[in-house]
Write a protein that holds these residues in place. Structure first.
Motif: not given
Length: 402
Positions: A167-172, A299-308
């Motif tokens: 997932h996008v991390d380090c504050g992203f 990975g895609l589902k976790i990332t989308l939720r994290s961004i939202r």
């Protein structure tokens, strides 16, 4: 040096794969060089042969320098650059893979990195990043939050973590979610690369300076010997150019990006993107769409939720969330995709990951919920809440170290 071929939708990105746990420290080749030049402090990421990879040693040194200099009344201006052709290619995927059978083998470096990210975002002295080349993933977290980030025609940025089950991390999840429209979802899900001109246009960098002028700019900033923001900005602007986006830049496709990446689910985003790809003049979508479909569904589902979620969260909340996500992903709480993705792309290099589950509709929302669950309070990432204690919360004082 071996390199990781990190497949993203817009091409192949190569990352160094020297595992943190097996680093050989050469006494006369420090990983990070910290110089004190009157009122200027200069940090050089010094592993050019390895594209200035961020290792556990690098994280510790950066934290040590930044804390010392923030408290030093003589330090006014902090410069950070990378030796060689890269600023920083980010963290080391192989480190995670090598630790897959050891419980929480990477917990300490993950904790320290996210804790450091908070302090970089909120630093009290004027910071300038001189970004001459590759700046990706965690490496970009040393660039984007700076008061001034200077990029060149050789700068390449991307956050392609979702494609391998991460997932996008380090504050992203905070940074990308605050970009205009739905550009953040687009960059996070596709791993699309941006060049220097695009970074300035997107607000992820402040100035574009031709590479050949970067050494002279560095000298001028050092001779300025001041952290006065107006003076620093004026000096950088003497060297900077106002660059027009290339006609085929993805940033010129913003109406399509906003339309497609505003959809509620990954499946709907892909469906909408497919519909746009069939229209005349939209050939640019093809490689991105192919990458999306090849990426880890989890990975895609976790990332989308994290961004939202990031849109409604503070920076500390995003970093705490990212720490949970990273540890739960590395612990294979709902899937081992991150290790399968690294195996396929960097170990066996067969480029044929077998995702589990293999398709989006088999990644249930209840599963995704599990990796977002808060930890027990003493096991959360400790972000200091009071300014006078802002350097508290270090790993060595956490429940994990004890």
């Amino acid at each position: 040096m071996k390199e990781v071929e990190f497949a993203v939708s817009s091409g192949i990105i190569s990352f160094p794969t020297i595992p943190m746990a097996k680093e050989v420290v050469v006494p006369d080749e420090p990983f990070v060089i910290g110089e004190e030049l009157d009122h200027v402090r200069l940090i050089t990421l010094n592993r050019p042969r390895h594209l200035n990879i961020i290792s556990s040693k690098v994280v510790s040194l950066l934290a040590e320098y930044l804390e010392k200099w923030e408290k030093d009344e003589q330090a006014a201006l902090i410069l950070i650059k990378g030796a060689g052709r890269a600023f920083s290619a980010g963290g080391d995927l192989k480190m995670f893979y090598d630790g897959r059978k050891s419980k929480d083998s990477c917990l300490e470096v993950v904790y320290r990195m996210y804790w450091l990210c908070y302090h970089i975002h909120t630093y009290k002295k004027t910071q300038v990043a001189l970004v001459q080349g590759i700046s990706m993933g965690g490496g970009a977290s040393l660039m984007v939050p700076m008061k001034f980030s200077v990029v060149t025609e050789k700068t390449v940025f991307a956050t392609p973590e979702a494609s391998i089950g991460f997932h996008v991390d380090c504050g992203f999840s905070y940074v990308l979610s605050h970009l205009p429209g739905h550009l953040g979802e687009f960059l996070a899900l596709t791993g699309a690369r941006l060049n220097g001109k695009e970074l300035v246009a997107a607000g992820l960098a402040t100035h574009f300076v031709p590479l050949e002028k970067l050494p002279e700019l560095e000298k001028r900033l050092i001779s300025l010997n001041s952290g006065d923001e107006k003076a620093v900005k004026s000096t950088i602007e003497e060297f900077s150019l106002n660059m027009q986006l290339d006609e085929d830049s993805v940033l010129n496709k913003k109406p399509i990006i906003d339309e497609c990446f505003s959809k509620g689910t990954v499946a709907d985003i892909i469906k909408s993107f497919e519909a746009e790809a069939s229209k005349e003049g939209n050939g640019w979508i093809g490689p991105l769409l192919k990458g999306l479909k090849r990426s880890s569904p989890t990975g895609l589902k976790i990332t989308l939720r994290s961004i939202r979620e990031g849109r409604k969260q503070t920076l500390p909340e995003c970093l705490k969330k990212e720490f949970r996500l990273t540890m739960n992903i590395l612990r294979t709480s709902i899937s081992a995709d991150v290790y399968e993705g690294i195996r396929a792309l960097t170990i066996d290099k067969d480029n044929a990951p077998k995702w589990d589950p293999p398709v989006l509709d088999q990644v249930g929302d209840e599963k995704v919920d599990l990796v977002f669950q808060p930890f027990q309070e003493d096991l959360e990432l400790k972000i200091p809440e009071q300014e006078q204690c802002r350097w508290d919360g270090k790993y060595e004082n956490s429940a994990y170290a004890n």
